[in-house]
Write a protein that holds these residues in place. Sequence first.
Motif, PDB file in Angstrom:
ATOM      1  N   GLU A 119      -2.675   7.970 -11.146  1.00 20.31           N
ATOM      2  CA  GLU A 119      -2.309   6.656 -11.668  1.00 20.31           C
ATOM      3  C   GLU A 119      -1.486   5.872 -10.649  1.00 20.31           C
ATOM      4  O   GLU A 119      -1.698   4.671 -10.461  1.00 20.31           O
ATOM      5  CB  GLU A 119      -1.531   6.826 -12.978  1.00 20.31           C
ATOM      6  N   ARG A 120      -0.542   6.543  -9.976  1.00 20.48           N
ATOM      7  CA  ARG A 120       0.250   5.865  -8.948  1.00 20.48           C
ATOM      8  C   ARG A 120      -0.634   5.418  -7.788  1.00 20.48           C
ATOM      9  O   ARG A 120      -0.469   4.325  -7.240  1.00 20.48           O
ATOM     10  CB  ARG A 120       1.349   6.793  -8.416  1.00 20.48           C
ATOM     11  N   HIS A 121      -1.578   6.258  -7.406  1.00 17.98           N
ATOM     12  CA  HIS A 121      -2.460   5.912  -6.289  1.00 17.98           C
ATOM     13  C   HIS A 121      -3.371   4.741  -6.644  1.00 17.98           C
ATOM     14  O   HIS A 121      -3.584   3.841  -5.828  1.00 17.98           O
ATOM     15  CB  HIS A 121      -3.291   7.130  -5.873  1.00 17.98           C
ATOM     16  N   LEU A 122      -3.916   4.731  -7.846  1.00 14.31           N
ATOM     17  CA  LEU A 122      -4.810   3.644  -8.233  1.00 14.31           C
ATOM     18  C   LEU A 122      -4.066   2.316  -8.275  1.00 14.31           C
ATOM     19  O   LEU A 122      -4.608   1.272  -7.892  1.00 14.31           O
ATOM     20  CB  LEU A 122      -5.452   3.953  -9.590  1.00 14.31           C
ATOM     21  N   GLN A 123      -2.807   2.342  -8.730  1.00 15.75           N
ATOM     22  CA  GLN A 123      -2.012   1.122  -8.734  1.00 15.75           C
ATOM     23  C   GLN A 123      -1.849   0.579  -7.316  1.00 15.75           C
ATOM     24  O   GLN A 123      -1.953  -0.624  -7.073  1.00 15.75           O
ATOM     25  CB  GLN A 123      -0.648   1.397  -9.361  1.00 15.75           C
ATOM     26  N   ALA A 124      -1.587   1.479  -6.384  1.00 16.66           N
ATOM     27  CA  ALA A 124      -1.405   1.048  -4.991  1.00 16.66           C
ATOM     28  C   ALA A 124      -2.713   0.554  -4.387  1.00 16.66           C
ATOM     29  O   ALA A 124      -2.735  -0.450  -3.656  1.00 16.66           O
ATOM     30  CB  ALA A 124      -0.842   2.196  -4.166  1.00 16.66           C
ATOM     31  N   LEU A 125      -3.811   1.237  -4.660  1.00 15.26           N
ATOM     32  CA  LEU A 125      -5.100   0.839  -4.100  1.00 15.26           C
ATOM     33  C   LEU A 125      -5.506  -0.555  -4.576  1.00 15.26           C
ATOM     34  O   LEU A 125      -6.071  -1.351  -3.814  1.00 15.26           O
ATOM     35  CB  LEU A 125      -6.180   1.861  -4.479  1.00 15.26           C
ATOM     36  N   GLU A 126      -5.216  -0.860  -5.826  1.00 14.70           N
ATOM     37  CA  GLU A 126      -5.576  -2.171  -6.363  1.00 14.70           C
ATOM     38  C   GLU A 126      -4.781  -3.298  -5.716  1.00 14.70           C
ATOM     39  O   GLU A 126      -5.193  -4.453  -5.766  1.00 14.70           O
ATOM     40  CB  GLU A 126      -5.362  -2.179  -7.883  1.00 14.70           C
TER      41      GLU A 126
END
Length: 360
Positions: free
Chosen positions: A323-330
């Motif tokens: 979840e933290r990674h997806l937030q950053a990728l977006e």
Amino acid sequence: RENALSKGASVGRARTPYPPSEASFAKQSGYRGAVPQRRRIGLRKLEVLNERTLSKDGKEELSLVFRVNNRRLFMKGANWIPCDAYENRQTPARYRDLLESARAANMNMLRVWGGGQYERDVFYDTCDELGLVVQTEIPWVNECGTDTTLYSQPAYTANLHQQLREMIVNHYNHPSVVFWGLWNELGNIDGSHPQGAKLDAQCVVATTRSLYELAHRLDSTRSVGFADASFGMRTPELRQGEHFDYFAFNAYNGWYSNCKTPEGAAKFSATLDRLHQRAPITAITEYGSGSNPYCHSLQPELTTKPSVGGARHDEEWGNIVHERHLQALESAPWLQFSTGWILFDFAVGARHEGYMLSDN
């Protein structure tokens, strides 16, 4: 399908569907003229567009937009490793099941990791049919050592050129293939030191440039890059437009680094910013966390043992990391693509991670 052509079509005066160098390659191999083939082929239009946007600090920067058949898409997916440890179980049905599962999980891209195997035509044919985007790479992984008493460096680099040439010639006609990869994590040297304990950075820089130029001579239509694990610190001389089109990075915040608290996984955002400073056109080729669906915890930050070595991998910790990674990728519009590596626990013979055994 949103980015696949499934209808039959008759193509009239189309451009020659192989690179000019393939004709000379066939001639050098002793063939006379062209070798006729009959096969299915898909057609699609893929555009990489640059748009000017404002960065977090208000500065103007370029963002990257993929458009497939005039539809805007963000390239996201996973790494592809051999679908089974036993070759006789790598059936067309097995390939289709896994690739359809990837698409059903909203993936539109796969990276064929160079440390696996030469994938079969059924893999690329199925990706063509399903409309998946593929990055495929030669198996130049970890090693380019300075101890030339252990190996012949000229023969080694010549073999890399041969493998790149064969990869591009063999897969040029697959519309799924969009990226050519040159290497993975050079400098993460195996403990047995097969080519010595130190990376020959000078050889890496020279060979990367030669491979990059060869790739563009064979195919001027696709992007060429590699997957690094050092922010380019091992090879700072590598430059965009001379050695790569995109600079990819393998990042494991919350798993192999910054893995003590959930906030450590959020440092992935800072990792992306640092990567962007290294090269304007970048990608994330690996990230993720072990996540055993049979291991659960109300306090995963206390019970999960990240990284390697017979560890407990609670599914809730994996959720936090992703979840933290997806937030950053977006929030990183300048990324070319992102492909996860650890989506759940995978068995490794030397590690036995996450209470899982391996038959590999």
